[in-house]
Design a protein around this motif. Structure first.
Motif, PDB file in Angstrom:
ATOM      1  N   LYS A 128       0.892  -1.220   0.011  1.00 32.28           N
ATOM      2  CA  LYS A 128      -0.011  -0.099   0.028  1.00 32.28           C
ATOM      3  C   LYS A 128       0.743   1.328   0.131  1.00 32.28           C
ATOM      4  N   THR A 129       1.821   1.243   1.029  1.00 31.95           N
ATOM      5  CA  THR A 129       2.598   2.582   1.191  1.00 31.95           C
ATOM      6  C   THR A 129       3.443   2.632  -0.229  1.00 31.95           C
ATOM      7  N   ASP A 134      -1.779   6.485   7.751  1.00 32.17           N
ATOM      8  CA  ASP A 134      -1.394   5.298   8.575  1.00 32.17           C
ATOM      9  C   ASP A 134      -0.731   5.874   9.996  1.00 32.17           C
ATOM     10  N   ASN A 175       4.526   5.421   7.526  1.00 34.22           N
ATOM     11  CA  ASN A 175       5.677   5.057   6.455  1.00 34.22           C
ATOM     12  C   ASN A 175       5.814   5.942   5.154  1.00 34.22           C
ATOM     13  N   ASP A 177      -2.932   6.893   1.735  1.00 34.61           N
ATOM     14  CA  ASP A 177      -2.415   5.652   2.334  1.00 34.61           C
ATOM     15  C   ASP A 177      -3.170   5.201   3.592  1.00 34.61           C
TER      16      ASP A 177
HETATM   17 MG   LIG Z   1       1.838   0.735   4.675  1.00 39.17          MG
END
Ligand SMILES: [Mg+2]
Ligand SMILES: Nc1ncnc2c1ncn2[C@@H]1O[C@H](COP(=O)(O)OP(=O)(O)OP(=O)(O)O)[C@@H](O)[C@H]1O
Ligand SMILES: Nc1ncnc2c1ncn2[C@@H]1O[C@H](COP(=O)(O)OP(=O)(O)OP(=O)(O)O)[C@@H](O)[C@H]1O
Ligand SMILES: [Mg+2]
Lengths: 257, 257
Positions: free
Chosen positions: A16-17, A40, A44, A126
């Motif tokens: 995802k990141t 998040d 990250n 994110d």
């Molecule tokens: Mg992530």
């Protein structure tokens, strides 16, 4: 804020990141003005874009609480046309504090709607690896959801759960929410299981799956340790080229290319 | 229930489930009677051990709600001395329902303490990728926490957050909670970043880091698609041998070998 895309999948570690940071940087290089919202608490995406979390005056938690405005909190990254609304661990507290609010699913949408600064072409959010309030807020605020799908057994198992959550959100919270696409990540066409997952995804989701896959590429996991999208770490790498191609496909889907 | 180990790390995709399933199977082959508690609503450990979730009469959610006893819900897996308290997506509802209970951190501990069936030597609890109520319950119920650490940049970044949560739990919720060890996962000594993360972990955590690393090994990601621990999928693989060695190290640390 232009088109708002939530990058979500409750399965952990599926990219995802990596997809948020590198797709955002690729869209920006293709002359889109892009905002990354790190939603998040791990932060990250914030550190992957070279932002030092301990030096921040304010983060998205302060914006959610009304202590700061979005315009004041957004930072310009070191990269062309790429901006960040950073996250710190404080965001974890927001998830607990949101729970009692009546409009607890729409807190992020309300914040994004108030933005009065210079317009963006794209906003990428994110999400953390869960279907809790933070991810639900992102899905409520988004025009589309981008789903990174790691081509592995456990990741495929979780997909049906994610799809039913997206349907539920569309029914009760955000009727506009579309699926922007499915990005196959860490794919390895030499590996039988990876090929099987890719085949199943393309059979089931058809054209929603991006043609371009993201292969496993060590440059992608190295780049965040330098605080850079892979484009700025090693532009010739298969990882960098894959995300550039996905950015072009996305622009074509949105008829901007 | 013997020694209770929570396998936890809020970073996603670092090998929590892979470590739970394969370490449990390895301890069982070394003649320990082992229970796996799947405490992740994704239910990956349940399917990784070959249990069909749709065919279950009851799952750990029913046990938490008092609708079923642990002894009735625990299943024998197809593997030697290995048992499972399975999870389904229902467990996601438990996290929301727990929030209002006074003893919300100790609901799992209360359930585990009531167990009257045949004793186990080890209980391993697989946690979801978050520091929410499910993981906090697992840390409250555990004697020790096992930390899978993927040797990558983002995974290392999240470690300090996990360590401070463990300290907080020890201070306010479970004074007995120790650190059972750190398992380096998906490690690749040919890769500079992986070596750096390993070096940093060993410098900072010393002997708490298991000597044996778990290398990246395709057999580990294939095995769950057959519903088997890697030991029963390909015992000669580097993945299977690594988890057998970690099981031996763990037994030595607990003076059971
Ligand atoms: Mg992530
Ligand atoms: N295509 C790829 N090739 C190699 N490594 C990758 C690739 N994509 C991601 N990674 C690495 O794999 C790990 C997991 O990726 P990432 O952190 O982006 O996943 P995530 O879904 O955001 O995780 P979380 O669920 O914790 O938020 C990271 O260390 C990242 O650098
Ligand atoms: N050493 C390894 N070599 C190769 N693949 C691995 C290894 N360890 C885990 N995997 C694979 O990597 C993926 C992530 O591992 P796993 O699902 O166990 O992590 P997790 O921490 O439990 O994830 P989540 O945060 O979603 O619970 C899985 O597809 C798994 O099969
Ligand atoms: Mg898991």
């Amino acid at each position: 804020l232009g088109k708002i895309l939530a990058v979500a999948n409750q399965k952990g570690g599926v990219g995802k990141t990596t997809t948020t940071v590198n797709l955002a940087a690729s869209l920006a290089i293709l002359e889109q003005r892009v905002l990354v919202v790190d939603f998040d608490p791990q932060g990250n995406a914030t550190s992957g874009l070279g932002i030092e979390k301990t030096a921040l005056a304010a983060s998205n938690y302060d914006v959610l609480c009304g202590q700061a405005t979005m315009a004041d909190t957004i930072l310009a990254s070191n990269f062309h046309k790429l901006y960040v609304l950073p996250a710190t661990i404080d965001l974890a507290a927001a998830e607990v504090e949101m729970a009692d609010e009546v409009k607890r699913h729409h807190l992020l949408a309300a914040v994004l709607n108030q933005y009065q600064g210079e317009p963006f072409d794209y906003t990428l959010i994110d999400c953390p690896p869960a279907l809790g309030l933070l991810t639900l807020n992102a899905l409520a605020a988004a025009d589309q959801v981008l789903i990174p799908l790691q081509t592995e057994f456990y990741a495929l198992e979780g997909l049906s759960q994610l799809i039913s959550t997206i349907r539920r959100i569309r029914k009760h919270i955000n009727p506009q929410l579309g699926v922007g696409g499915i990005v196959l990540t860490m794919a390895d066409r030499r590996n039988k299981l990876s090929r099987q997952v890719e085949e199943e995804a393309r059979n089931y989701f058809g054209k929603q799956v991006f043609q371009q896959i993201v292969p496993r590429n060590v440059r992608l996991s190295e780049a965040p340790s330098f605080g850079k999208p892979v484009l700025y770490h090693d532009v010739k790498s298969t990882g960098a080229q894959a995300y550039l191609e996905i950015a072009r496909e996305l622009l074509q889907r949105h008829e901007r290319l």
